[in-house]
Design an enzyme around this catalytic site. Structure first.
Site, PDB file in Angstrom:
ATOM      1  N   GLY A  49       0.694  -1.317   0.029  1.00 37.36           N
ATOM      2  CA  GLY A  49      -0.141  -0.018  -0.066  1.00 37.36           C
ATOM      3  C   GLY A  49       0.911   1.217   0.095  1.00 37.36           C
ATOM      4  O   GLY A  49       0.496   2.307  -0.763  1.00 37.36           O
ATOM      5  N   ASP A 105       0.364   3.269   4.265  1.00 36.15           N
ATOM      6  CA  ASP A 105      -0.476   4.132   3.686  1.00 36.15           C
ATOM      7  C   ASP A 105      -1.799   4.624   4.554  1.00 36.15           C
ATOM      8  O   ASP A 105      -1.966   5.972   4.453  1.00 36.15           O
ATOM      9  CB  ASP A 105      -1.169   3.433   2.491  1.00 36.15           C
ATOM     10  CG  ASP A 105      -1.546   1.961   2.912  1.00 36.15           C
ATOM     11  OD1 ASP A 105      -1.562   1.579   4.174  1.00 36.15           O
ATOM     12  OD2 ASP A 105      -2.243   1.225   1.924  1.00 36.15           O
ATOM     13  N   ASP A 108      -5.665   2.280  10.506  1.00 38.04           N
ATOM     14  CA  ASP A 108      -6.922   2.000  10.585  1.00 38.04           C
ATOM     15  C   ASP A 108      -7.106   1.257  12.022  1.00 38.04           C
ATOM     16  O   ASP A 108      -7.277   1.998  12.906  1.00 38.04           O
ATOM     17  CB  ASP A 108      -7.336   1.049   9.467  1.00 38.04           C
ATOM     18  CG  ASP A 108      -8.643   0.699   9.517  1.00 38.04           C
ATOM     19  OD1 ASP A 108      -9.677   1.292  10.301  1.00 38.04           O
ATOM     20  OD2 ASP A 108      -9.052  -0.550   8.614  1.00 38.04           O
ATOM     21  N   LYS A 136      -7.396   7.068   9.903  1.00 36.12           N
ATOM     22  CA  LYS A 136      -9.037   7.001  10.097  1.00 36.12           C
ATOM     23  C   LYS A 136      -9.510   7.493  11.246  1.00 36.12           C
ATOM     24  O   LYS A 136      -9.069   7.475  12.408  1.00 36.12           O
ATOM     25  CB  LYS A 136      -9.435   5.644   9.811  1.00 36.12           C
ATOM     26  CG  LYS A 136      -9.689   5.137   8.272  1.00 36.12           C
ATOM     27  CD  LYS A 136     -10.400   4.094   8.142  1.00 36.12           C
ATOM     28  CE  LYS A 136     -10.343   3.621   6.779  1.00 36.12           C
ATOM     29  NZ  LYS A 136     -10.877   2.298   6.422  1.00 36.12           N
ATOM     30  N   PHE A 157     -13.881   3.362   3.744  1.00 35.73           N
ATOM     31  CA  PHE A 157     -13.223   2.647   2.892  1.00 35.73           C
ATOM     32  C   PHE A 157     -12.774   3.341   1.819  1.00 35.73           C
ATOM     33  O   PHE A 157     -13.472   3.904   0.978  1.00 35.73           O
ATOM     34  CB  PHE A 157     -13.688   1.510   2.602  1.00 35.73           C
ATOM     35  CG  PHE A 157     -12.725   0.509   2.002  1.00 35.73           C
ATOM     36  CD1 PHE A 157     -11.711  -0.298   2.650  1.00 35.73           C
ATOM     37  CD2 PHE A 157     -12.391   0.206   0.717  1.00 35.73           C
ATOM     38  CE1 PHE A 157     -10.781  -1.218   2.433  1.00 35.73           C
ATOM     39  CE2 PHE A 157     -11.259  -0.741   0.038  1.00 35.73           C
ATOM     40  CZ  PHE A 157     -10.538  -1.018   0.936  1.00 35.73           C
ATOM     41  N   VAL A 158     -11.353   3.622   1.458  1.00 37.65           N
ATOM     42  CA  VAL A 158     -11.009   4.549   0.343  1.00 37.65           C
ATOM     43  C   VAL A 158      -9.804   3.634  -0.417  1.00 37.65           C
ATOM     44  O   VAL A 158      -9.091   2.732   0.451  1.00 37.65           O
ATOM     45  CB  VAL A 158     -10.246   5.637   0.922  1.00 37.65           C
ATOM     46  CG1 VAL A 158     -11.285   6.658   1.692  1.00 37.65           C
ATOM     47  CG2 VAL A 158      -9.196   5.488   1.949  1.00 37.65           C
TER      48      VAL A 158
HETATM   49  P1  IMP Z   1      -4.276  -1.204  10.332  1.00 35.73           P
HETATM   50  O1  IMP Z   1      -3.100  -2.373  10.452  1.00 35.73           O
HETATM   51  O2  IMP Z   1      -5.660  -1.823  10.486  1.00 35.73           O
HETATM   52  O3  IMP Z   1      -4.116   0.031  10.984  1.00 35.73           O
HETATM   53  O4  IMP Z   1      -4.410  -0.961   8.649  1.00 35.73           O
HETATM   54  C1  IMP Z   1      -3.427  -0.909   7.696  1.00 35.73           C
HETATM   55  C2  IMP Z   1      -3.543  -1.680   6.446  1.00 35.73           C
HETATM   56  O5  IMP Z   1      -5.112  -1.793   6.416  1.00 35.73           O
HETATM   57  C3  IMP Z   1      -3.429  -0.702   5.436  1.00 35.73           C
HETATM   58  O6  IMP Z   1      -1.943  -0.626   5.236  1.00 35.73           O
HETATM   59  C4  IMP Z   1      -4.109  -1.155   4.338  1.00 35.73           C
HETATM   60  O7  IMP Z   1      -3.495  -2.191   3.680  1.00 35.73           O
HETATM   61  C5  IMP Z   1      -5.436  -1.742   5.032  1.00 35.73           C
HETATM   62  N1  IMP Z   1      -6.619  -0.863   4.999  1.00 35.73           N
HETATM   63  C6  IMP Z   1      -7.211  -0.124   6.258  1.00 35.73           C
HETATM   64  N2  IMP Z   1      -8.040   0.764   5.776  1.00 35.73           N
HETATM   65  C7  IMP Z   1      -8.054   0.582   4.405  1.00 35.73           C
HETATM   66  C8  IMP Z   1      -8.887   1.523   3.469  1.00 35.73           C
HETATM   67  O8  IMP Z   1      -9.952   2.287   3.704  1.00 35.73           O
HETATM   68  N3  IMP Z   1      -8.617   1.053   2.087  1.00 35.73           N
HETATM   69  C9  IMP Z   1      -7.608   0.510   1.739  1.00 35.73           C
HETATM   70  N4  IMP Z   1      -6.789  -0.425   2.825  1.00 35.73           N
HETATM   71  C10 IMP Z   1      -7.218  -0.264   3.658  1.00 35.73           C
HETATM   72 MG    MG Z   2      -1.253  -2.082   3.648  1.00 36.43          MG
END
Ligand code: IMP
Ligand code: MG
Length: 187
Positions: A49, A105, A108, A136, A157-158
């Site tokens: 990402g 990127d 979340d 987010k 979601f983007v």
């Molecule tokens: P986390 O580990 O949940 O903080 O999320 C990180 C990863 O989840 C990012 O590097 C993305 O690969 C994926 N992700 C989370 N939200 C989105 C979104 O809105 N669009 C696309 N990928 C996302």
């Molecule tokens: Mg990612």
């Protein structure tokens, strides 16, 4: 592909402007006098990402740097946060005694950085800082301390500018939301 877009959340010009500002902050933090000692910098995009973001970012940071790579497992085809995050590939040349900037990127659930930061610390990095383009607006993301944040966005979601849905849409130059029927069409 463009017919799947619901709306443009962050247009490319705004992204470019913010990338420029983030690069200036990172440069200042990794240049004397703010940076003591002789340790050098390694920038590590978390793939896939952060590929597009990091490509733009590093070209605006005019200091000596090495690039490391970390690929973490992603969720297949679903528009949800990362669950059991797994490092599936690491090409981190020795980061011992180097200043590491991890670039992702989007923040979340925070699971990715919660797993990856200690990993790099355990490898003996002199410092570990974190940079995300998007954060987010949800409790799990708000609780995480990140050193550099590009934009805070609603809990939606983007895709685009490196972010994917089922590994598609990474090549869209803007950050956009997708139409509901597109998101619902895949498992
Ligand atoms: P986390 O580990 O949940 O903080 O999320 C990180 C990863 O989840 C990012 O590097 C993305 O690969 C994926 N992700 C989370 N939200 C989105 C979104 O809105 N669009 C696309 N990928 C996302
Ligand atoms: Mg990612």
């Amino acid at each position: 592909m463009h017919g799947d877009i619901d709306r443009i959340l962050i247009p490319r010009q705004k992204i470019a402007q913010r990338v420029h500002e983030l690069a200036a902050l990172i440069t200042a933090d990794h240049t004397p006098p703010r940076l003591a000692g002789s340790a050098e910098v390694t920038i590590v995009p978390i793939l896939t990402g952060a590929m597009v973001f990091c490509g733009d970012l590093i070209r605006e940071i005019p200091i000596a740097m090495k690039i490391g790579l970390l690929t973490v497992s992603s969720y297949p085809g679903r528009s949800v946060s990362s669950q059991g995050v797994q490092v599936i590939q690491r090409q981190l040349e020795n980061v011992r005694d180097r200043h590491v900037v991890l670039v992702d990127d989007i923040l979340d659930s925070g699971n990715t950085l919660r797993m990856v930061v200690p990993l790099v610390q355990q490898m003996g990095a002199a410092s570990v800082r974190t940079c995300v383009l998007l954060k987010k607006d949800r409790p799990a993301a708000r609780e995480m301390a990140v050193d550099y944040v590009g934009f805070e966005i609603p809990d939606e979601f983007v895709v685009g500018y490196g972010l994917d849905f089922d590994n598609y849409y990474r090549n869209l130059p803007d950050i956009v939301t997708l139409k509901r029927d597109v998101l619902e069409a895949r498992p």
